[in-house]
Every structure is written in structure tokens, then in C-alpha cells.
Design a protein around this motif. Structure first.
Motif, mmCIF file in Angstrom:
data_model
loop_
_atom_site.group_PDB
_atom_site.id
_atom_site.type_symbol
_atom_site.label_atom_id
_atom_site.label_comp_id
_atom_site.label_asym_id
_atom_site.label_seq_id
_atom_site.Cartn_x
_atom_site.Cartn_y
_atom_site.Cartn_z
ATOM 1 N N PRO A 165 4.879 -11.507 -7.145
ATOM 2 C CA PRO A 165 4.255 -10.206 -7.735
ATOM 3 C C PRO A 165 3.549 -9.494 -6.656
ATOM 4 O O PRO A 165 2.845 -10.205 -5.577
ATOM 5 C CB PRO A 165 3.229 -10.834 -8.927
ATOM 6 N N GLU A 166 3.154 -8.403 -7.024
ATOM 7 C CA GLU A 166 2.462 -7.508 -5.959
ATOM 8 C C GLU A 166 0.965 -7.819 -5.799
ATOM 9 O O GLU A 166 0.389 -7.423 -4.935
ATOM 10 C CB GLU A 166 2.769 -6.211 -6.407
ATOM 11 N N VAL A 167 0.437 -8.354 -7.123
ATOM 12 C CA VAL A 167 -0.893 -8.620 -7.358
ATOM 13 C C VAL A 167 -0.920 -10.221 -7.573
ATOM 14 O O VAL A 167 -0.235 -10.667 -8.160
ATOM 15 C CB VAL A 167 -1.674 -7.967 -8.360
ATOM 16 N N GLY A 168 -1.941 -11.035 -6.785
ATOM 17 C CA GLY A 168 -2.002 -12.141 -6.942
ATOM 18 C C GLY A 168 -1.296 -13.188 -5.919
ATOM 19 O O GLY A 168 -0.781 -12.594 -5.219
ATOM 20 N N PRO A 169 -1.447 -14.440 -6.371
ATOM 21 C CA PRO A 169 -0.505 -15.205 -5.168
ATOM 22 C C PRO A 169 1.041 -14.870 -5.302
ATOM 23 O O PRO A 169 1.566 -14.778 -6.514
ATOM 24 C CB PRO A 169 -0.853 -16.608 -5.820
ATOM 25 N N PRO A 170 1.725 -14.973 -4.003
ATOM 26 C CA PRO A 170 3.060 -14.548 -4.128
ATOM 27 C C PRO A 170 3.838 -15.978 -4.646
ATOM 28 O O PRO A 170 3.442 -17.191 -4.385
ATOM 29 C CB PRO A 170 3.124 -14.307 -2.742
ATOM 30 N N ALA A 171 4.791 -15.416 -5.325
ATOM 31 C CA ALA A 171 5.833 -16.321 -5.633
ATOM 32 C C ALA A 171 7.094 -16.392 -4.907
ATOM 33 O O ALA A 171 7.865 -16.987 -4.634
ATOM 34 C CB ALA A 171 6.182 -16.506 -7.110
ATOM 35 N N TYR A 172 7.330 -14.966 -4.145
ATOM 36 C CA TYR A 172 8.352 -14.802 -3.328
ATOM 37 C C TYR A 172 8.014 -13.544 -2.302
ATOM 38 O O TYR A 172 7.525 -12.730 -2.612
ATOM 39 C CB TYR A 172 9.643 -14.372 -4.285
ATOM 40 N N VAL A 173 8.241 -13.947 -1.126
ATOM 41 C CA VAL A 173 8.017 -12.871 -0.235
ATOM 42 C C VAL A 173 9.402 -12.685 0.770
ATOM 43 O O VAL A 173 10.159 -13.894 0.851
ATOM 44 C CB VAL A 173 6.981 -13.149 0.896
ATOM 45 N N GLU A 174 9.652 -11.840 1.442
ATOM 46 C CA GLU A 174 10.935 -11.326 1.992
ATOM 47 C C GLU A 174 10.661 -10.600 3.359
ATOM 48 O O GLU A 174 9.827 -9.734 3.472
ATOM 49 C CB GLU A 174 11.955 -10.708 1.224
ATOM 50 N N PHE A 175 11.301 -11.093 4.453
ATOM 51 C CA PHE A 175 11.154 -10.433 5.762
ATOM 52 C C PHE A 175 12.450 -10.046 6.039
ATOM 53 O O PHE A 175 13.461 -10.437 5.741
ATOM 54 C CB PHE A 175 10.693 -11.383 6.761
ATOM 55 N N ARG A 176 12.656 -8.770 7.104
ATOM 56 C CA ARG A 176 14.001 -8.437 7.440
ATOM 57 C C ARG A 176 13.935 -8.440 8.897
ATOM 58 O O ARG A 176 12.811 -8.215 9.506
ATOM 59 C CB ARG A 176 14.161 -7.001 6.895
ATOM 60 N N ILE A 177 14.767 -9.316 9.274
ATOM 61 C CA ILE A 177 14.638 -9.437 10.988
ATOM 62 C C ILE A 177 15.689 -9.481 11.669
ATOM 63 O O ILE A 177 16.959 -9.510 10.910
ATOM 64 C CB ILE A 177 14.166 -10.991 10.894
ATOM 65 N N GLY A 178 15.816 -9.288 12.735
ATOM 66 C CA GLY A 178 16.963 -9.252 13.791
ATOM 67 C C GLY A 178 17.704 -8.086 14.102
ATOM 68 O O GLY A 178 17.561 -7.108 13.335
ATOM 69 N N ASP A 179 18.794 -8.326 14.636
ATOM 70 C CA ASP A 179 19.805 -7.047 14.755
ATOM 71 C C ASP A 179 20.519 -6.562 13.684
ATOM 72 O O ASP A 179 20.868 -5.406 13.637
ATOM 73 C CB ASP A 179 20.886 -7.569 15.941
#
Length: 136
Positions: free
Chosen positions: A35-49
Motif C-alpha cells: 500500500p502507499e501508506v504503511g509497511p509495503p507488501a509489494y514494490v516494483e522497479f523498472r530497470i534496464g534497456d
């Protein structure tokens, strides 16, 4: 049928710690957190070419019970220098899963176990560079 990778997900008991570790490794912050507030349950990065997605999911949501052993598929991320990438991963606290190994001309792999029990592979792949060159 299969068109390419969209997201690779790793599980972690401590998503906040995993987020910090991967932010340090990738030298970027995640672009998506729930969630946007509180401890995260899911995070996502965009990386690379190709802006592939790397997701970190709270282990509570794993489809199978967690074990102490690293396991599963080894997804290899393209890098320019496997030896340097491997050394950096080790310096950040990962442990060796498979040492730097030449697989043939133009193909070198290595893999580590991140501090959260996931296997992370790195690879120099001549075919990846050919495809990237043809995309421009």
C-alpha cells in the motif's frame, strides 16, 4: 505464445529491507509501492534497456510455503561485465550460488542468493546485444 518477460517477482519476509537492498543495487527507487501508506507488501522497479519490472512481494503472499533453501528458476539479467556485477552483488551481502562461468563464446553467467533467499542471475549474452542493436 510467449512474447517476453513482463515482471520477475522475488519474495522477502522484510519488504522494507529488500526494497533498500535492491534500491542500493539498482541505484534507483521503486516506481510503484502498495500500500502507499504503511509497511509495503509489494514494490516494483523498472530497470534496464527494456524497462523490465522487478517486483518484491511480502513472503506472506507466496503461493507455496517458504523454505530456508533458495530455489526456483534462475532469471538472468543482462549485464555488460559479469565479473564486476557478481563482485558488486557479493559486496552488497549476496552469497555465491554459482561462480562466474563461461558458457561459450559470447555467453557468461553467474548467480547469487540475495539476502532474502532469492536466486538472482547475471549474464553477458551476445544475443541480447544483437536484439538490442536491431531495436534501434
Amino acid at each position: 505464445m510467449l512474447r517476453g518477460l513482463t515482471t520477475i517477482n522475488y519474495f522477502a519476509d522484510d519488504v522494507e529491507a529488500a526494497t533498500k537492498w535492491y534500491s542500493d543495487l539498482l541505484e534507483t527507487a521503486p516506481y510503484f509501492v502498495r500500500p502507499e501508506v504503511g509497511p509495503p507488501a509489494y514494490v516494483e522497479f523498472r530497470i534496464g534497456d527494456y524497462q523490465h519490472e522487478l517486483g518484491l512481494i511480502d513472503s506472506r503472499y507466496a503461493p507455496t510455503p517458504a523454505t530456508d533453501a533458495a530455489g526456483g528458476v534462475v532469471a538472468y539479467w543482462a549485464v555488460d561485465d559479469v565479473t564486476a556485477a557478481f563482485a558488486r552483488l557479493i559486496s552488497l551481502g549476496a552469497t555465491e550460488h554459482e561462480a562466474v562461468t563461461e558458457r561459450g563464446p559470447g555467453f557468461v553467467t553467474a548467480s547469487v542468493i540475495d539476502p532474502f533467499g532469492n536466486i538472482l542471475g547475471v549474464m553477458y549474452n551476445a544475443h541480447y546485444l544483437e536484439v538490442l542493436g536491431n531495436a534501434s
